[in-house]
Write an enzyme that holds these catalytic residues in place. Structure first.
Site, PDB file in Angstrom:
ATOM      1  N   GLY A  22       0.836  -1.192   0.000  1.00  0.00           N
ATOM      2  CA  GLY A  22       0.000   0.000   0.000  1.00  0.00           C
ATOM      3  C   GLY A  22       0.867   1.237   0.000  1.00  0.00           C
ATOM      4  N   CYS A  23       0.371   2.274   0.627  1.00  0.00           N
ATOM      5  CA  CYS A  23       1.105   3.537   0.691  1.00  0.00           C
ATOM      6  C   CYS A  23       2.443   3.336   1.392  1.00  0.00           C
ATOM      7  CB  CYS A  23       0.264   4.570   1.448  1.00  0.00           C
ATOM      8  SG  CYS A  23       1.122   6.109   1.754  1.00  0.00           S
TER       9      CYS A  23
END
Length: 191
Positions: A22-23
C-alpha cells in the site's frame, strides 16, 4: 536518484528487503520501529518508466509499486521475521488496493534481492495462506527487484515528520499501534 538492481546488497553486515504494502508511508513507519532495522527508504519499484516522479506513479500507469526499502542487520532480525510483520500489517488479499488507496501502485508485493529471499518469500506466502490469518487468498506478487528508485525527499520519514497530518493520524497511527500490540518482541526500545 539511486538505482538498486536485483542482487545488489548494501554491505557485509547488512541486508536489504523491499516490500510494497500500500502507501509507502505506512510501510516505512512500521519498519522504522522494528528492532534490527537500520534504515527504511520510501521508493518505487517494478515499473517500466526510469526514475518516475510521484505524480507519475500515483496515476497508476508506470507499473511501479510504492515500496519501502528496508536495510537490516540479519544478526538481529531475519528476513522471515520481516515477512511476518509484512503479512500482519497490511491486507495481502486485496488486489491493487489497501483501504482507500486503490491502483496497481498500492499492490501487495515482495521484490526479492536474491534467490534465498525468493525461496523464503514463496514459502512464507504458502504458510501464511494456509493459516487462519486471512479469510481470503493472498494475492501478493513475488518478483525480482527491478527499476527501483528513491522517492522524493518529502516522502522520506513521512509519519515521523507529520504525525498530526490527517492520513497519519487516521491511517498510519492505528497500524503502528497494531504492530506494537502484535509484535512487542520486535519493537525497538526507543519506539
Amino acid at each position: 536518484m539511486t538505482v538498486q538492481n536485483y542482487g545488489d546488497e548494501t554491505g557485509d553486515d547488512t541486508e536489504v528487503a523491499t516490500f510494497g504494502a500500500g502507501c509507502f508511508w505506512c510501510v516505512e513507519a512500521i519498519y522504522q520501529r522494528v528492532n534490527g532495522v537500520i534504515a527504511v527508504e520510501s521508493g518505487y519499484a517494478g515499473g517500466h518508466v526510469q526514475n518516475p516522479t510521484y505524480e507519475q506513479v500515483v496515476r497508476g500507469n508506470t507499473g511501479h509499486a510504492e515500496v519501502a526499502r528496508v536495510t537490516y542487520n540479519p544478526e538481529e532480525i531475519s528476513f522471515e521475521e520481516l515477512l511476518e510483520v509484512f503479512w500482519h500489517t497490511h491486507d495481502p488479499t486485496t488486489l491493487n488496493r489497501q483501504g482507500n488507496d486503490v491502483g496497481p501502485q498500492y499492490r501487495s508485493a515482495i521484490f526479492f534481492h536474491n534467490d534465498d529471499q525468493k525461496m523464503i518469500a514463496e514459502n512464507s506466502l504458502k504458510k501464511t495462506d494456509k493459516s487462519d490469518l486471512w479469510d481470503d487468498s493472498i494475492v501478493t506478487e513475488i518478483t525480482p527487484l527491478s527499476n527501483y528508485s528513491v522517492a522524493e525527499d518529502y516522502h522520506q520519514n513521512y509519519f515521523n515528520n507529520n504525525p498530526n497530518a490527517g492520513y497519519c493520524s487516521v491511517v498510519i497511527a492505528p497500524k503502528i499501534a497494531k504492530f506494537k500490540k502484535d509484535f512487542p518482541h520486535l519493537l525497538q526500545e526507543a519506539n
